[in-house]
Design a protein around this motif. Structure first.
Motif, PDB file in Angstrom:
ATOM      1  N   GLN A 125      41.211  44.472  46.148  1.00 39.42           N
ATOM      2  CA  GLN A 125      41.819  43.891  44.956  1.00 39.42           C
ATOM      3  C   GLN A 125      41.583  42.390  44.820  1.00 39.42           C
ATOM      4  O   GLN A 125      41.580  41.857  43.718  1.00 39.42           O
ATOM      5  N   SER A 126      41.398  41.707  45.938  1.00 41.50           N
ATOM      6  CA  SER A 126      41.263  40.249  45.856  1.00 41.50           C
ATOM      7  C   SER A 126      40.392  39.702  46.978  1.00 41.50           C
ATOM      8  O   SER A 126      40.168  40.370  47.998  1.00 41.50           O
ATOM      9  N   LEU A 127      39.916  38.485  46.762  1.00 39.90           N
ATOM     10  CA  LEU A 127      39.122  37.810  47.785  1.00 39.90           C
ATOM     11  C   LEU A 127      39.968  37.501  49.010  1.00 39.90           C
ATOM     12  O   LEU A 127      39.438  37.369  50.113  1.00 39.90           O
ATOM     13  N   TYR A 128      41.268  37.404  48.826  1.00 37.26           N
ATOM     14  CA  TYR A 128      42.169  37.169  49.961  1.00 37.26           C
ATOM     15  C   TYR A 128      42.066  38.304  50.975  1.00 37.26           C
ATOM     16  O   TYR A 128      42.087  38.078  52.189  1.00 37.26           O
ATOM     17  N   THR A 129      41.924  39.538  50.477  1.00 36.50           N
ATOM     18  CA  THR A 129      41.769  40.688  51.381  1.00 36.50           C
ATOM     19  C   THR A 129      40.493  40.553  52.196  1.00 36.50           C
ATOM     20  O   THR A 129      40.480  40.813  53.407  1.00 36.50           O
ATOM     21  N   VAL A 130      39.414  40.137  51.547  1.00 37.96           N
ATOM     22  CA  VAL A 130      38.137  39.957  52.240  1.00 37.96           C
ATOM     23  C   VAL A 130      38.280  38.869  53.308  1.00 37.96           C
ATOM     24  O   VAL A 130      37.810  39.024  54.434  1.00 37.96           O
ATOM     25  N   ARG A 131      38.931  37.772  52.945  1.00 38.73           N
ATOM     26  CA  ARG A 131      39.122  36.688  53.913  1.00 38.73           C
ATOM     27  C   ARG A 131      39.934  37.167  55.111  1.00 38.73           C
ATOM     28  O   ARG A 131      39.630  36.826  56.266  1.00 38.73           O
ATOM     29  N   THR A 132      40.949  37.973  54.848  1.00 35.56           N
ATOM     30  CA  THR A 132      41.771  38.508  55.936  1.00 35.56           C
ATOM     31  C   THR A 132      40.939  39.389  56.860  1.00 35.56           C
ATOM     32  O   THR A 132      41.049  39.291  58.104  1.00 35.56           O
ATOM     33  N   LEU A 133      40.099  40.221  56.289  1.00 32.69           N
ATOM     34  CA  LEU A 133      39.236  41.085  57.105  1.00 32.69           C
ATOM     35  C   LEU A 133      38.254  40.245  57.919  1.00 32.69           C
ATOM     36  O   LEU A 133      37.957  40.572  59.080  1.00 32.69           O
ATOM     37  N   LYS A 134      37.752  39.173  57.327  1.00 33.02           N
ATOM     38  CA  LYS A 134      36.862  38.268  58.060  1.00 33.02           C
ATOM     39  C   LYS A 134      37.578  37.697  59.286  1.00 33.02           C
ATOM     40  O   LYS A 134      37.025  37.661  60.397  1.00 33.02           O
ATOM     41  N   GLU A 135      38.804  37.255  59.074  1.00 26.76           N
ATOM     42  CA  GLU A 135      39.552  36.629  60.156  1.00 26.76           C
ATOM     43  C   GLU A 135      39.973  37.625  61.232  1.00 26.76           C
ATOM     44  O   GLU A 135      40.042  37.273  62.409  1.00 26.76           O
ATOM     45  N   LYS A 136      40.244  38.875  60.833  1.00 27.45           N
ATOM     46  CA  LYS A 136      40.766  39.864  61.777  1.00 27.45           C
ATOM     47  C   LYS A 136      39.681  40.696  62.469  1.00 27.45           C
ATOM     48  O   LYS A 136      39.877  41.152  63.606  1.00 27.45           O
ATOM     49  N   LEU A 137      38.552  40.903  61.800  1.00 31.93           N
ATOM     50  CA  LEU A 137      37.557  41.830  62.342  1.00 31.93           C
ATOM     51  C   LEU A 137      36.217  41.192  62.706  1.00 31.93           C
ATOM     52  O   LEU A 137      35.481  41.743  63.529  1.00 31.93           O
TER      53      LEU A 137
END
Length: 294
Positions: A125-137
């Motif tokens: 839904q948002s670029l924030y989700t992508v950023r979170t996945l970058k940081e976590k995975l």
């Protein structure tokens, strides 16, 4: 400032303020110096208008170095849009030696991962989700080619969006730092820019410890990606001659994304603070062209 003081339940006119200043206007030119001076004066004037008694303005790179309990070294700050490689000797940025700037940062990596996810029909839904996945995975491969043959699947549940599974995107995203052309950026890789800075520091032949530049501190949220320090050190071992590389140590962000804040905390806890660290309102009004440490 009024909001922050209210949240901390302190009076602005009773507390000196330490300001983390963005790394900008890198060059050792008259125009860059004038721009830095203008920024200094704007920061000081704004804070003194709020009746702050004293201000200490230090750039982010120097604060990150202090957080690592060093006063000399090279700070690699992976920012939002650019990455800066900043040589610092005894707390002073060595602009005459040369600050290297690479035109990619956290935003480019997030965009690269977004494109990879879209190609794999992963909806979000948002670029924030992508950023979170970058940081976590995501992580940095020590050997990129070898990593391609491994099973690297991992999953993470993003709030409000469910589970996501990434595979090779996990390390391909961070590889952009070393191979900018993966993301369509024409620039030198992070390791090449750091090696260039090390060479400049070595041949500058500055007084003092000859190995002052061999502590390399990583800073910024993206610099927290697992494996980055080890990969940078490996690449530098390949790029630099032994007499330059021997003794080089690459340090991950000592306090994660909050590393510059902890550097400011160290300054604030010194027995000499505020003292010579700060400029008072009276000093600023009398000498608006004061030469400050950043």
């Amino acid at each position: 400032m009024t909001y922050v003081a209210g949240r901390m339940q302190v009076k602005p006119n009773k507390q000196p303020v330490i300001v983390s200043v963005p790394i900008c206007h890198y060059e050792d030119t008259q125009s860059a110096k004038a721009s830095r001076q203008q920024l200094k004066e704007a920061i000081y004037a704004s804070l003194f208008d709020m009746n702050v008694p004293a201000v200490c303005a230090v750039n982010q790179a120097t604060l990150a170095l202090y957080a690592a309990k060093r006063t000399s070294g090279i700070v690699v700050n992976i920012g939002f849009q650019v990455t800066s490689i900043v040589p610092i000797l005894n707390g002073k940025v060595m602009r005459k030696v040369g600050v290297e700037v690479v035109g990619l940062g956290a935003l480019k990596l997030t965009g690269f991962l977004r494109e990879k996810m879209q190609l794999n029909n992963l909806t979000f839904q948002s670029l924030y989700t992508v950023r979170t996945l970058k940081e976590k995975l995501c992580y940095v491969a020590l050997d990129y080619e070898a990593e391609l043959s491994k099973d690297t699947n991992a999953s993470y549940e993003a709030a409000g969006e469910g589970w996501f599974t990434l595979s090779k995107e996990r390390f391909q995203t961070a590889e952009v730092l070393f191979k900018p052309h993966f993301a369509g950026v024409q620039a030198m890789g992070l390791h090449q820019a750091i090696a260039l800075c090390v060479e400049h520091c070595h041949f500058a032949d500055l007084p003092g410890d000859n190995d002052w530049y061999k502590t390399i501190v990583l800073s910024g949220g993206t610099a927290c990606l697992p494996g980055l320090a080890e990969r940078v050190e490996k690449e530098l071992h390949t790029l630099l001659p032994p007499y330059m590389f021997n003794g080089v140590r690459v340090i991950p962000p000592p306090y994660g994304a909050d590393t510059p804040w902890f550097g400011a905390k160290i300054i604030g806890n010194l027995s000499t603070f505020p003292g010579h660290w700060c400029v008072t309102k009276k000093q600023f009004r009398q000498k608006p062209r004061l030469s400050l440490i950043w």
